[in-house]
Motif scaffolding. Structure first.
Motif, PDB file in Angstrom:
ATOM      1  N   VAL A 143      40.907  56.027 -26.731  1.00 50.11           N
ATOM      2  CA  VAL A 143      39.569  56.511 -27.083  1.00 50.11           C
ATOM      3  C   VAL A 143      39.618  57.277 -28.405  1.00 50.11           C
ATOM      4  N   ARG A 144      40.601  58.147 -28.549  1.00 49.66           N
ATOM      5  CA  ARG A 144      40.732  58.904 -29.807  1.00 49.66           C
ATOM      6  C   ARG A 144      40.962  57.973 -30.987  1.00 49.66           C
ATOM      7  N   ALA A 145      41.820  56.974 -30.780  1.00 50.46           N
ATOM      8  CA  ALA A 145      42.108  56.024 -31.865  1.00 50.46           C
ATOM      9  C   ALA A 145      40.859  55.233 -32.229  1.00 50.46           C
ATOM     10  N   ALA A 146      40.084  54.840 -31.216  1.00 44.91           N
ATOM     11  CA  ALA A 146      38.868  54.061 -31.473  1.00 44.91           C
ATOM     12  C   ALA A 146      37.845  54.885 -32.247  1.00 44.91           C
ATOM     13  N   ARG A 147      37.702  56.140 -31.894  1.00 46.44           N
ATOM     14  CA  ARG A 147      36.732  56.992 -32.582  1.00 46.44           C
ATOM     15  C   ARG A 147      37.135  57.249 -34.028  1.00 46.44           C
ATOM     16  N   ARG A 148      38.422  57.217 -34.266  1.00 41.71           N
ATOM     17  CA  ARG A 148      38.914  57.497 -35.623  1.00 41.71           C
ATOM     18  C   ARG A 148      38.968  56.251 -36.496  1.00 41.71           C
ATOM     19  N   LEU A 149      39.395  55.117 -35.896  1.00 41.88           N
ATOM     20  CA  LEU A 149      39.637  53.916 -36.700  1.00 41.88           C
ATOM     21  C   LEU A 149      38.740  52.736 -36.344  1.00 41.88           C
ATOM     22  N   GLY A 150      37.974  52.852 -35.265  1.00 44.92           N
ATOM     23  CA  GLY A 150      37.138  51.732 -34.847  1.00 44.92           C
ATOM     24  C   GLY A 150      37.983  50.573 -34.343  1.00 44.92           C
ATOM     25  N   GLY A 181      39.040  46.455 -26.449  1.00 49.85           N
ATOM     26  CA  GLY A 181      38.023  46.722 -25.447  1.00 49.85           C
ATOM     27  C   GLY A 181      37.538  48.158 -25.481  1.00 49.85           C
ATOM     28  N   VAL A 182      38.461  49.093 -25.687  1.00 49.41           N
ATOM     29  CA  VAL A 182      38.065  50.502 -25.791  1.00 49.41           C
ATOM     30  C   VAL A 182      37.187  50.711 -27.019  1.00 49.41           C
ATOM     31  N   SER A 183      37.568  50.108 -28.134  1.00 46.75           N
ATOM     32  CA  SER A 183      36.756  50.229 -29.357  1.00 46.75           C
ATOM     33  C   SER A 183      35.387  49.602 -29.154  1.00 46.75           C
ATOM     34  N   TRP A 184      35.333  48.496 -28.438  1.00 45.09           N
ATOM     35  CA  TRP A 184      34.052  47.856 -28.114  1.00 45.09           C
ATOM     36  C   TRP A 184      33.218  48.785 -27.235  1.00 45.09           C
ATOM     37  N   GLY A 185      33.847  49.396 -26.238  1.00 42.53           N
ATOM     38  CA  GLY A 185      33.131  50.315 -25.362  1.00 42.53           C
ATOM     39  C   GLY A 185      32.636  51.547 -26.095  1.00 42.53           C
ATOM     40  N   GLU A 186      33.334  51.944 -27.162  1.00 44.70           N
ATOM     41  CA  GLU A 186      32.909  53.075 -27.982  1.00 44.70           C
ATOM     42  C   GLU A 186      31.904  52.659 -29.050  1.00 44.70           C
ATOM     43  N   ARG A 187      31.458  51.411 -28.969  1.00 45.11           N
ATOM     44  CA  ARG A 187      30.467  50.858 -29.918  1.00 45.11           C
ATOM     45  C   ARG A 187      30.968  50.869 -31.361  1.00 45.11           C
ATOM     46  N   ARG A 188      32.263  50.595 -31.502  1.00 42.26           N
ATOM     47  CA  ARG A 188      32.846  50.550 -32.832  1.00 42.26           C
ATOM     48  C   ARG A 188      33.168  49.125 -33.278  1.00 42.26           C
ATOM     49  N   ILE A 189      32.842  48.140 -32.457  1.00 39.45           N
ATOM     50  CA  ILE A 189      32.973  46.737 -32.842  1.00 39.45           C
ATOM     51  C   ILE A 189      31.616  46.074 -32.666  1.00 39.45           C
ATOM     52  N   GLY A 190      31.039  45.619 -33.763  1.00 39.10           N
ATOM     53  CA  GLY A 190      29.757  44.924 -33.726  1.00 39.10           C
ATOM     54  C   GLY A 190      29.932  43.443 -34.006  1.00 39.10           C
ATOM     55  N   ARG A 191      28.858  42.794 -34.383  1.00 40.62           N
ATOM     56  CA  ARG A 191      28.906  41.345 -34.618  1.00 40.62           C
ATOM     57  C   ARG A 191      29.774  41.003 -35.828  1.00 40.62           C
ATOM     58  N   ARG A 192      29.744  41.842 -36.844  1.00 41.51           N
ATOM     59  CA  ARG A 192      30.579  41.571 -38.014  1.00 41.51           C
ATOM     60  C   ARG A 192      32.063  41.631 -37.647  1.00 41.51           C
ATOM     61  N   GLY A 193      32.434  42.664 -36.888  1.00 40.17           N
ATOM     62  CA  GLY A 193      33.818  42.763 -36.441  1.00 40.17           C
ATOM     63  C   GLY A 193      34.210  41.635 -35.504  1.00 40.17           C
ATOM     64  N   ALA A 194      33.238  41.205 -34.678  1.00 44.60           N
ATOM     65  CA  ALA A 194      33.500  40.110 -33.743  1.00 44.60           C
ATOM     66  C   ALA A 194      33.767  38.810 -34.490  1.00 44.60           C
ATOM     67  N   TRP A 195      32.990  38.554 -35.523  1.00 38.76           N
ATOM     68  CA  TRP A 195      33.220  37.343 -36.315  1.00 38.76           C
ATOM     69  C   TRP A 195      34.582  37.401 -37.015  1.00 38.76           C
TER      70      TRP A 195
END
Length: 403
Positions: A166-173, A219-233
């Protein structure tokens, strides 16, 4: 009342009982990944029969390399870890107690079914041996039963790392997973590159944690809303390109599962090809989420997803037992097409496809009783818990060939 009416009423009852916070798309992805596990093992795993009637593991991939692309579809552990990370971070934020209490609850949910299946098999093995089942068959069965359970151990470790993820996702997405990819790439380079001859074989073990944590971190980054459609592509395209390059340029094995007799394997431990596939699958999952959620808004489609998710650990722990419930009795009849015959002909593939519904029915019958292992063991005394632990440990020793 007709069967259709009963199913419709059941689906409506499940629909009414679904909490508002349930993410139907994520549950649907988890159900899909779960069902891919028994399907893959049942379709890509077979047996041979020795002179004494003992069963031995075999795979149609040894004879049919062209089946390897089927493993690309059926290897969905990347999706499983992705949705596991997503669901864990949601649950982690909803927790009422401490992080330690949350982890203990997660560990108990995953550990009870594993303890149950191994303890039952520890009791069943000597009974089967006394009934005339060859030791070779029992060792093959033990290997098959224990084989999917490695996943639970790895999943427990990555779950314990959720606060750090969670900490990594909030910092780096989404980029928080990049160092894990780089770590696996480095180990693969050492294992298969110009220095391969001087690298110890145990180095491959270093890929286990980062290899499976990669999709969980996504998955954690996705749950933290740090991966959107651009990141998914980016995940879909980048994973797809990397997958193709590894296959065509660097000649990675095409099969995503282990092939008996093969010099290299992608899955144990995970190679860079596994991460490339997981990245592409993760990107596709994020992009399809809204469409899948709309589809699962229909009660008739949502109900089976709920049932599969409620029986997740039962399916994982007992699906090999369902196949063995057909194969072990079949071994006493000799060579049964698609069951105890060598998986080396198109006829075997056709026959095995006919056996899949039989395995599924047997799993349903087993799940009716085994499902209780997923529930809290509130009535179990300390003595019974200790006995179950000792039985499970004994079975693990036997399955790993240590006894």
């Amino acid at each position: 009342m007709s069967a259709a009416a009963v199913l419709r009423r059941t689906a409506d009852r499940i629909e009414r009982g679904t909490p508002a916070h349930r993410d139907r798309a994520v549950d649907g992805l988890r159900a899909l990944a779960l069902l891919a596990v028994p399907t893959g093992h049942w379709l890509l795993g077979g047996f041979t029969l020795d002179r004494d009637g003992g069963l031995h593991n075999a795979s149609p991939l040894s004879a049919f390399a062209a089946l390897a692309p089927a493993s690309w579809v059926l290897q969905m552990l990347g999706i499983f870890f992705l949705v596991g990370g997503y669901a864990s971070v949601q649950s982690y934020h909803r927790r009422e107690g401490s992080a330690g209490a949350w982890l203990r609850g997660r560990f108990a949910r995953l550990g009870r079914p594993v303890l149950g299946v191994t303890a039952v098999w520890a009791l069943a093995a000597p009974v089967l041996y006394a009934a005339g089942v060859p030791e070779a068959t029992l060792r093959t069965a033990a290997t098959l039963v224990i084989q999917p359970l490695w996943f639970v151990g790895v999943y427990l470790v990555v779950t314990a790392l959720t606060p750090y993820c969670v900490r990594a996702a909030r910092r780096l997405g989404g980029w928080a997973a990049a160092p894990l990819l780089a770590s696996v790439a480095l180990v693969d380079f050492l294992r298969y590159g110009p220095f391969a001859g001087s690298v110890p074989s145990w180095l491959a073990v270093l890929n286990i944690l980062p290899g499976w944590l990669f999709a969980y971190q996504l998955g954690v980054s996705w749950g933290e809303r740090r991966i959107g459609r651009r990141g998914a592509w980016l995940l879909l395209a980048g994973g797809g390109v990397l997958f193709a390059v590894l296959l065509v340029v660097f000649h990675y094995p095409a099969s995503m599962v282990g092939v008996p007799g093969a010099e290299r394997t992608n899955s144990h431990p995970p190679s860079l090809l596994v991460l490339a596939l997981a990245a592409a699958q993760s990107g596709a999952a994020v992009l399809l989420r809204d469409r899948l959620a709309r589809l699962l808004a229909r009660p008739a489609l949502w109900a089976p997803v709920v049932v599969v998710n409620l029986c997740a650990m039962t399916i994982l722990c007992w699906h090999q037992t369902a196949m063995l419930a057909a194969a072990v009795p079949g071994s006493f009849l000799g060579e049964v097409a698609g069951l105890t015959t060598a998986p080396d002909s198109p006829a075997w593939i056709a026959a095995r496809l006919l056996w899949l519904p039989v395995f599924a029915v047997l799993l349903l019958c087993i799940a009716r009783y085994a499902r209780r292992f997923e529930e809290p063991w509130t009535g179990a005394t300390a003595v019974r818990r200790t006995a179950a632990g000792l039985l499970a440990a004994g079975f693990a020793v036997f399955a790993l060939g240590l006894a």
